[in-house]
Write a protein that holds these residues in place. Structure first.
Motif, PDB file in Angstrom:
ATOM      1  N   ALA A   1       0.821  -1.217   0.000  1.00 29.92           N
ATOM      2  CA  ALA A   1       0.000   0.000   0.000  1.00 29.92           C
ATOM      3  C   ALA A   1       0.852   1.263   0.000  1.00 29.92           C
ATOM      4  CB  ALA A   1      -0.926   0.004   1.207  1.00 29.92           C
ATOM      5  N   GLU A   2       0.461   2.186  -0.845  1.00 32.36           N
ATOM      6  CA  GLU A   2       1.043   3.533  -0.849  1.00 32.36           C
ATOM      7  C   GLU A   2      -0.027   4.480  -0.311  1.00 32.36           C
ATOM      8  OE1 GLU A   2       2.581   6.911  -4.024  1.00 32.36           O
ATOM      9  OE2 GLU A   2       2.539   4.795  -4.613  1.00 32.36           O
ATOM     10  N   VAL A   3       0.190   4.992   0.907  1.00 31.77           N
ATOM     11  CA  VAL A   3      -0.830   5.762   1.620  1.00 31.77           C
ATOM     12  C   VAL A   3      -0.521   7.254   1.532  1.00 31.77           C
ATOM     13  CG1 VAL A   3      -1.996   6.113   3.834  1.00 31.77           C
ATOM     14  CG2 VAL A   3      -1.134   3.833   3.225  1.00 31.77           C
ATOM     15  N   SER A   4      -1.547   8.035   1.187  1.00 35.15           N
ATOM     16  CA  SER A   4      -1.405   9.490   1.160  1.00 35.15           C
ATOM     17  C   SER A   4      -2.676  10.119   1.710  1.00 35.15           C
ATOM     18  CB  SER A   4      -1.144   9.994  -0.265  1.00 35.15           C
ATOM     19  OG  SER A   4      -2.252   9.699  -1.109  1.00 35.15           O
ATOM     20  N   GLU A   5      -2.551  11.345   2.164  1.00 37.59           N
ATOM     21  CA  GLU A   5      -3.703  12.072   2.698  1.00 37.59           C
ATOM     22  C   GLU A   5      -4.060  13.213   1.758  1.00 37.59           C
ATOM     23  OE1 GLU A   5      -5.273  13.705   6.981  1.00 37.59           O
ATOM     24  OE2 GLU A   5      -3.172  14.030   6.502  1.00 37.59           O
ATOM     25  N   ASP A   6      -5.349  13.357   1.482  1.00 38.43           N
ATOM     26  CA  ASP A   6      -5.796  14.445   0.622  1.00 38.43           C
ATOM     27  C   ASP A   6      -5.489  15.794   1.259  1.00 38.43           C
ATOM     28  OD1 ASP A   6      -6.677  12.791  -1.319  1.00 38.43           O
ATOM     29  OD2 ASP A   6      -8.806  13.186  -1.066  1.00 38.43           O
ATOM     30  N   ASP A   7      -5.295  16.769   0.420  1.00 39.52           N
ATOM     31  CA  ASP A   7      -5.027  18.125   0.894  1.00 39.52           C
ATOM     32  C   ASP A   7      -6.367  18.850   1.046  1.00 39.52           C
ATOM     33  OD1 ASP A   7      -3.804  20.455   1.632  1.00 39.52           O
ATOM     34  OD2 ASP A   7      -3.308  21.074  -0.409  1.00 39.52           O
ATOM     35  N   GLY A   8      -7.124  18.454   2.054  1.00 41.96           N
ATOM     36  CA  GLY A   8      -8.450  19.020   2.257  1.00 41.96           C
ATOM     37  C   GLY A   8      -8.441  20.120   3.306  1.00 41.96           C
ATOM     38  N   LEU A   9      -9.647  20.513   3.717  1.00 43.70           N
ATOM     39  CA  LEU A   9      -9.793  21.556   4.724  1.00 43.70           C
ATOM     40  C   LEU A   9      -9.236  21.113   6.063  1.00 43.70           C
ATOM     41  CD1 LEU A   9     -13.451  22.727   3.972  1.00 43.70           C
ATOM     42  CD2 LEU A   9     -11.356  24.004   3.517  1.00 43.70           C
ATOM     43  N   ARG A  10      -8.684  22.031   6.801  1.00 43.59           N
ATOM     44  CA  ARG A  10      -8.260  21.774   8.173  1.00 43.59           C
ATOM     45  C   ARG A  10      -9.212  22.528   9.088  1.00 43.59           C
ATOM     46  NH1 ARG A  10      -6.249  18.448   5.708  1.00 43.59           N
ATOM     47  NH2 ARG A  10      -4.066  17.749   5.652  1.00 43.59           N
ATOM     48  N   GLU A  11      -9.984  21.788   9.860  1.00 46.23           N
ATOM     49  CA  GLU A  11     -11.008  22.412  10.700  1.00 46.23           C
ATOM     50  C   GLU A  11     -10.394  22.927  11.994  1.00 46.23           C
ATOM     51  OE1 GLU A  11     -14.686  19.619   9.096  1.00 46.23           O
ATOM     52  OE2 GLU A  11     -13.695  19.137  10.995  1.00 46.23           O
ATOM     53  N   THR A  12     -10.794  24.123  12.396  1.00 44.25           N
ATOM     54  CA  THR A  12     -10.261  24.741  13.612  1.00 44.25           C
ATOM     55  C   THR A  12     -11.360  25.096  14.603  1.00 44.25           C
ATOM     56  OG1 THR A  12     -10.330  26.932  12.566  1.00 44.25           O
ATOM     57  CG2 THR A  12      -8.268  25.692  12.378  1.00 44.25           C
ATOM     58  N   VAL A  13     -12.589  24.654  14.340  1.00 43.56           N
ATOM     59  CA  VAL A  13     -13.718  24.979  15.207  1.00 43.56           C
ATOM     60  C   VAL A  13     -13.565  24.254  16.541  1.00 43.56           C
ATOM     61  CG1 VAL A  13     -16.228  24.827  15.475  1.00 43.56           C
ATOM     62  CG2 VAL A  13     -15.231  25.308  13.232  1.00 43.56           C
ATOM     63  N   THR A  14     -13.834  24.963  17.630  1.00 44.09           N
ATOM     64  CA  THR A  14     -13.894  24.359  18.960  1.00 44.09           C
ATOM     65  C   THR A  14     -15.109  24.933  19.682  1.00 44.09           C
ATOM     66  OG1 THR A  14     -12.449  26.058  19.897  1.00 44.09           O
ATOM     67  CG2 THR A  14     -11.404  24.027  19.162  1.00 44.09           C
ATOM     68  N   PHE A  15     -15.665  24.160  20.612  1.00 44.31           N
ATOM     69  CA  PHE A  15     -16.803  24.606  21.405  1.00 44.31           C
ATOM     70  C   PHE A  15     -16.422  24.541  22.884  1.00 44.31           C
ATOM     71  CE2 PHE A  15     -19.349  22.733  17.743  1.00 44.31           C
ATOM     72  CZ  PHE A  15     -19.565  23.968  17.152  1.00 44.31           C
ATOM     73  N   LYS A  16     -16.862  25.522  23.652  1.00 47.82           N
ATOM     74  CA  LYS A  16     -16.540  25.583  25.074  1.00 47.82           C
ATOM     75  C   LYS A  16     -17.292  24.514  25.856  1.00 47.82           C
ATOM     76  CE  LYS A  16     -15.568  30.564  25.182  1.00 47.82           C
ATOM     77  NZ  LYS A  16     -15.970  31.891  25.768  1.00 47.82           N
ATOM     78  N   LEU A  17     -16.654  24.060  26.924  1.00 54.06           N
ATOM     79  CA  LEU A  17     -17.299  23.122  27.846  1.00 54.06           C
ATOM     80  C   LEU A  17     -18.176  23.893  28.828  1.00 54.06           C
ATOM     81  CD1 LEU A  17     -14.246  20.824  28.700  1.00 54.06           C
ATOM     82  CD2 LEU A  17     -16.070  20.388  27.059  1.00 54.06           C
ATOM     83  N   PRO A  18     -19.150  23.223  29.440  1.00 51.48           N
ATOM     84  CA  PRO A  18     -19.959  23.885  30.478  1.00 51.48           C
ATOM     85  C   PRO A  18     -19.071  24.440  31.582  1.00 51.48           C
ATOM     86  CG  PRO A  18     -20.945  21.784  29.863  1.00 51.48           C
ATOM     87  CD  PRO A  18     -19.611  21.837  29.188  1.00 51.48           C
ATOM     88  N   ARG A  19     -19.423  25.612  32.074  1.00 54.12           N
ATOM     89  CA  ARG A  19     -18.577  26.290  33.059  1.00 54.12           C
ATOM     90  C   ARG A  19     -18.366  25.455  34.331  1.00 54.12           C
ATOM     91  NH1 ARG A  19     -20.242  32.352  33.848  1.00 54.12           N
ATOM     92  NH2 ARG A  19     -19.841  32.193  31.608  1.00 54.12           N
ATOM     93  N   VAL A  20     -19.382  24.682  34.700  1.00 58.29           N
ATOM     94  CA  VAL A  20     -19.284  23.888  35.930  1.00 58.29           C
ATOM     95  C   VAL A  20     -18.154  22.871  35.851  1.00 58.29           C
ATOM     96  CG1 VAL A  20     -20.924  22.101  35.162  1.00 58.29           C
ATOM     97  CG2 VAL A  20     -20.633  22.568  37.608  1.00 58.29           C
ATOM     98  N   LEU A  21     -17.740  22.501  34.633  1.00 61.67           N
ATOM     99  CA  LEU A  21     -16.662  21.524  34.475  1.00 61.67           C
ATOM    100  C   LEU A  21     -15.293  22.166  34.319  1.00 61.67           C
ATOM    101  CD1 LEU A  21     -18.314  18.922  32.056  1.00 61.67           C
ATOM    102  CD2 LEU A  21     -18.062  18.781  34.551  1.00 61.67           C
ATOM    103  N   THR A  22     -15.244  23.463  34.160  1.00 57.07           N
ATOM    104  CA  THR A  22     -13.959  24.146  33.951  1.00 57.07           C
ATOM    105  C   THR A  22     -13.579  25.046  35.107  1.00 57.07           C
ATOM    106  OG1 THR A  22     -15.049  25.941  32.738  1.00 57.07           O
ATOM    107  CG2 THR A  22     -14.215  24.075  31.459  1.00 57.07           C
ATOM    108  N   ALA A  23     -14.491  25.220  36.068  1.00 57.53           N
ATOM    109  CA  ALA A  23     -14.222  26.120  37.198  1.00 57.53           C
ATOM    110  C   ALA A  23     -13.194  25.503  38.136  1.00 57.53           C
ATOM    111  CB  ALA A  23     -15.516  26.407  37.945  1.00 57.53           C
TER     112      ALA A  23
END
Length: 323
Positions: A301-323
């Motif tokens: 096998a010759e494996v390669s990765e497509d040159d696609g979009l790189r996602e940078t979206v992140t969502f915050k956790l509930p405050r009760v878990l980060t306090a």
């Protein structure tokens, strides 16, 4: 005495393997899993989870091993332990019941699903009847329809449903969509609705989420150049099932959904020279690597990765878990 050299199998057939980009976890799935993990760290086991946190068997099994207990309804949960609502969203009655029982609950609903809920409520407040494009029985659809009183939303699953829908008397219309649908299928349904009801307003933004759209565009590129496409994901994952369909429509001779490498039927590879591999939004990258390792063990096998979009979206956790 020098070691015996490894035997090289010169009979292994060459195989071109392309990895889709992007693939695998989206921001909403990553957030939901983190909520369960953080809850276990903060409150200890057991932490209850209403329905599968995301639609992936391996993710669920790993969290079970850490102390998460997956249940169907709140009736299955004790009052004195935390409960997490899944990434797909829940009807309004669920958190209302949890509050009445004074339960500690954490809402892992994907923010993009919550956006659809808010949109549905806005349309309802404006007196519009809502057409929800989606799949009956899917937790996300149940959650969205459960935001409003019975009869406020009509589910549209197919173009046929769009053609036969009967408008409630004098009701202006609006629509929303499940976030994990096929972009192309949804466009066909919307075209049928718009043809019948030209006044139908557009949502503020596209409901099908960025991750679903990006993964479908990536698998279209794979399908156009692959004899076979393997989609890593579980059968109850809507976005994963859609990726199989999109790959086939894009030109792949065959496309199959597998939970992991153990589910590969090697008879699928007869005559295959080019393989595309992707993963649904709830599938861990470790499962993709397992598929690649299995393919490399059998083929040159010759494996390669497509040159696609790189996602940078992140969502915050509930405050009760980060306090």
């Amino acid at each position: 005495m020098p070691p015996t050299p490894a035997v090289v199998d010169d009979t292994r057939r060459p195989m071109t393997v392309r990895l889709a980009a992007p693939r695998g976890f989206c921001a909403g799935v990553d957030r939901a899993i983190q909520i369960v993990e953080r809850a276990l760290e903060k409150y200890g086991a057991p932490v209850y989870v209403r329905h599968e946190i995301v639609h992936n068997k391996h993710v669920v099994d790993r969290l079970k091993a850490m102390g998460a207990v997956f249940v169907k309804e709140l009736d299955d949960c004790p009052d004195d332990r935390p409960v997490v609502f899944s990434a797909h969203g829940v009807p309004k009655s669920v958190p209302a019941t949890a509050r009445s029982r004074e339960m500690l609950f954490l809402d892992a609903t994907c923010p993009l699903v919550s956006k659809v809920h808010v949109e549905a409520e806005r349309h309802h407040a404006a007196g519009r009847h809502i057409l929800l494009i989606g799949h009956a029985g899917h937790p996300e659809v149940i959650g969205t329809m459960g935001q409003l009183p019975p009869g406020a939303i009509t589910l549209i699953e197919t173009v046929g449903d769009a053609e036969t829908f009967v408008r409630p008397v004098h009701a202006p219309l609006a629509y929303a969509t499940q976030t994990t649908l096929s972009v192309d299928d949804t466009a066909e349904i919307l075209a049928a609705l718009k043809r019948r009801f030209p006044e139908l307003p557009d949502p503020h933004k596209e409901d099908i989420c960025y991750a679903t759209t990006n993964r479908q565009e990536a698998v279209k590129r794979l399908g156009a150049v692959s004899d076979l496409v393997l989609v890593v994901g579980s059968k109850n994952s809507s976005n994963s099932v859609r990726l199989v369909e999109v790959a086939q429509r894009a030109g792949a001779v065959a496309a199959h959904l597998v939970d992991d490498a153990a589910q590969i039927d090697w008879a699928w590879f007869e005559g295959v020279r080019s393989l595309g591999v992707t993963a649904g939004a709830s599938a861990p990258e470790s499962l993709v690597q397992g598929v690649i390792d299995a393919v490399c063990a059998r083929f040159d096998a010759e494996v390669s990765e497509d040159d696609g979009l790189r996602e940078t979206v992140t969502f915050k956790l509930p405050r009760v878990l980060t306090a």
